[in-house]
Motif scaffolding. Structure first.
Motif, short mmCIF file in Angstrom:
data_model
loop_
_atom_site.label_atom_id
_atom_site.label_comp_id
_atom_site.label_asym_id
_atom_site.label_seq_id
_atom_site.Cartn_x
_atom_site.Cartn_y
_atom_site.Cartn_z
N ALA A 213 0.90 -1.17 -0.05
CA ALA A 213 0.05 -0.03 -0.09
C ALA A 213 0.88 1.18 -0.02
N PRO A 214 0.25 2.24 -0.56
CA PRO A 214 0.92 3.71 -0.43
C PRO A 214 1.20 4.06 1.04
N GLU A 215 1.93 5.01 1.15
CA GLU A 215 2.13 5.49 2.50
C GLU A 215 1.08 6.07 3.25
N HIS A 216 0.29 6.99 2.39
CA HIS A 216 -0.91 7.24 2.95
C HIS A 216 -2.14 6.56 3.40
N LEU A 217 -1.82 5.20 2.95
CA LEU A 217 -2.95 4.17 3.37
C LEU A 217 -2.34 3.43 4.47
N VAL A 218 -1.23 3.69 5.13
CA VAL A 218 -0.57 2.67 5.89
C VAL A 218 -1.23 2.26 7.15
N ASP A 219 -2.12 3.32 7.64
CA ASP A 219 -2.73 3.12 9.04
C ASP A 219 -4.01 2.17 8.64
N GLU A 220 -4.46 2.16 7.66
CA GLU A 220 -5.69 1.66 7.31
C GLU A 220 -5.30 0.21 6.51
N ALA A 221 -4.37 0.09 5.86
CA ALA A 221 -4.35 -1.10 5.17
C ALA A 221 -3.28 -2.17 5.88
N ARG A 222 -2.60 -1.70 6.94
CA ARG A 222 -1.71 -2.29 7.68
C ARG A 222 -0.87 -3.27 6.79
N PRO A 223 -0.14 -2.59 5.81
CA PRO A 223 0.45 -3.61 4.58
C PRO A 223 1.79 -4.24 5.13
N ASP A 224 2.00 -5.05 4.35
CA ASP A 224 3.55 -5.89 4.53
C ASP A 224 4.25 -4.96 4.09
N VAL A 225 4.11 -4.12 2.84
CA VAL A 225 5.32 -3.40 2.23
C VAL A 225 4.61 -2.10 2.03
N VAL A 226 5.27 -0.86 2.42
CA VAL A 226 4.57 0.41 2.19
C VAL A 226 5.66 0.90 1.11
N LEU A 227 4.90 1.83 0.41
CA LEU A 227 5.55 2.42 -0.89
C LEU A 227 5.70 3.96 -0.44
N ILE A 228 6.94 4.42 -0.52
CA ILE A 228 7.13 5.80 -0.07
C ILE A 228 7.75 6.55 -1.18
N GLY A 229 7.44 7.80 -1.11
CA GLY A 229 7.98 8.84 -2.07
C GLY A 229 9.01 9.62 -1.40
N GLY A 230 9.25 10.99 -1.90
CA GLY A 230 10.10 11.97 -1.30
C GLY A 230 10.35 13.00 -2.26
N SER A 231 10.40 14.42 -1.73
CA SER A 231 10.86 15.51 -2.63
C SER A 231 12.42 15.36 -3.04
N GLY A 232 13.03 14.47 -1.95
CA GLY A 232 14.47 14.51 -2.25
C GLY A 232 14.86 13.28 -1.36
N LEU A 233 16.16 13.08 -1.39
CA LEU A 233 16.78 12.00 -0.64
C LEU A 233 16.69 11.92 0.74
N ASP A 234 16.68 13.36 1.47
CA ASP A 234 16.69 13.79 2.82
C ASP A 234 15.06 13.46 3.24
N ASP A 235 14.43 13.92 2.53
CA ASP A 235 12.67 13.67 2.58
C ASP A 235 12.20 12.10 2.52
#
Length: 362
Positions: A213-235
């Protein structure tokens, strides 16, 4: 940027929907869409990804047809390649808002059986008016959407557990196929639906197929794998830490890729954008050389457990991934390809869950 010096092996996934992530990906490809996007092309792409060492291929989907054409829905594409592969994971998008939970559970369980344990569900939550109009309803408010995701993912997992692992006994002497005491009703009551169960398919080989699941659904889906993005490497690093703090077992970064070819990547991007602009998303975007991408992926392996790549143009950007990037990572000992016959859970280093009904019986 230098090669990785610490961290576990990186696992790579690749999105293979359509012509690529750029909206003008079909530009300059004179092949008819049936040839570019047909079953033979799909098999060739997935087999090439498997041979190269990708852990997972994913297939995006939406309730509406893509611009300019039609496509077979994602679960059917995954099922088509299931018996033609033997180690790569197969992830299909299914939207909780437009697909019956019982059907999601049945199709993914069947995919897991057909692939001998390599199925994954990418949880989608399409909520646009046009998408919801396909089932004759309208968008949900934010609280309603969160509840729908929570309810659908929970009941799907319960349905996968509704058959215990040893429910099928095939007792020829008594003529019994299953032990009815080990097939259970789930009796689930959600906010918008109820499901009694049990599933019509025995428990999948993985027990519970992998949920992504994407990170904005992590609390609802309780996934095995979360997909994250970021505006840069630090983010991205901050988001990876936050995802781990949520208790999600595995974290994958989302990276869009446009590589140098006979023309520089920036020139290619300008040419493609002149037809249809590639808007920035939450994903990281890499434009440049294949060697530079390999170094980036090696570094990301010190921050996350894996990376899902989104090639801008599959016909152009996938070959250097297969021929240069992944071989370089394998030579460095950074890439962790799945083993033949290995389940996706095993390839991701995830345990096989105990059946909840068997556990409750002690």
């Amino acid at each position: 940027m230098t090669s990785r010096t610490a961290g576990g092996p990186v696992r790579l996934a690749v999105e293979l929907d359509g012509d690529g992530a750029h909206p003008a990906a079909a530009l300059g490809d004179e092949r008819p869409s049936a040839e570019r996007l047909g079953p033979r092309a799909l098999i060739e792409l997935v087999l090439a990804a498997e041979i190269a060492g990708f852990t997972l291929v994913t297939f995006d989907d939406s309730p509406l047809p893509p611009p300019g054409g039609l496509r077979l829905e994602a679960l059917s594409r995954a099922a088509y390649v299931a018996t033609r592969t033997n180690r790569i994971g197969l992830g299909a998008t299914a939207h909780v808002t437009t697909t019956e939970p019982f059907h999601v559970a049945t199709q993914l369980a069947s995919l897991d059986h057909a692939s001998h344990g390599r199925a994954a569900w990418l949880v989608g939550a399409a909520n646009e008016p046009d998408a919801l109009a396909t089932i004759g309803t309208g968008p949900l408010d934010p609280a309603g959407l969160r509840r729908e995701v929570t309810d659908v993912v929970e009941v799907v997992r319960r349905l996968w557990d509704s058959w215990e692992d040893d429910a099928v006994i095939k007792d020829v002497a008594t003529g019994r196929y299953l032990d009815p005491d080990k097939v259970h009703h789930v009796d689930f009551e959600g906010a918008a639906f109820s499901v009694k169960g049990p599933l019509i398919t025995p428990r999948p080989p993985q027990g519970l197929p992998v949920v992504i699941a994407p990170e904005h659904l992590v609390d609802e889906a309780r996934p095995d794998v979360v997909l994250i993005g970021g505006s840069g490497l630090d983010d991205l690093r901050r988001r990876a830490h936050r995802a781990r703090d949520s208790g999600t077992p595995r974290v994958f970064a989302e990276v869009e890729v446009l590589l140098n070819t006979r023309e520089p990547a920036e020139t290619r991007l300008k040419r493609l954008d002149s037809s249809a602009r590639w808007e920035h998303t939450e994903r990281l975007r890499y434009t440049g050389s294949a060697d530079g991408l390999a170094d980036l992926l090696a570094w990301l392996g010190t921050v996350v457990d894996g990376v899902r790549l989104h090639p801008a143009v599959l016909a152009t950007d996938l070959p250097p991934l297969l021929e240069t990037v992944l071989p370089k990572l394998r030579a460095q000992g950074v890439l962790r390809p799945p083993e033949p016959g290995e389940t996706l859970r095993a390839a991701l280093g995830l345990p096989r869950p105990v059946n909840r009904f068997a556990a409750s019986r002690g």
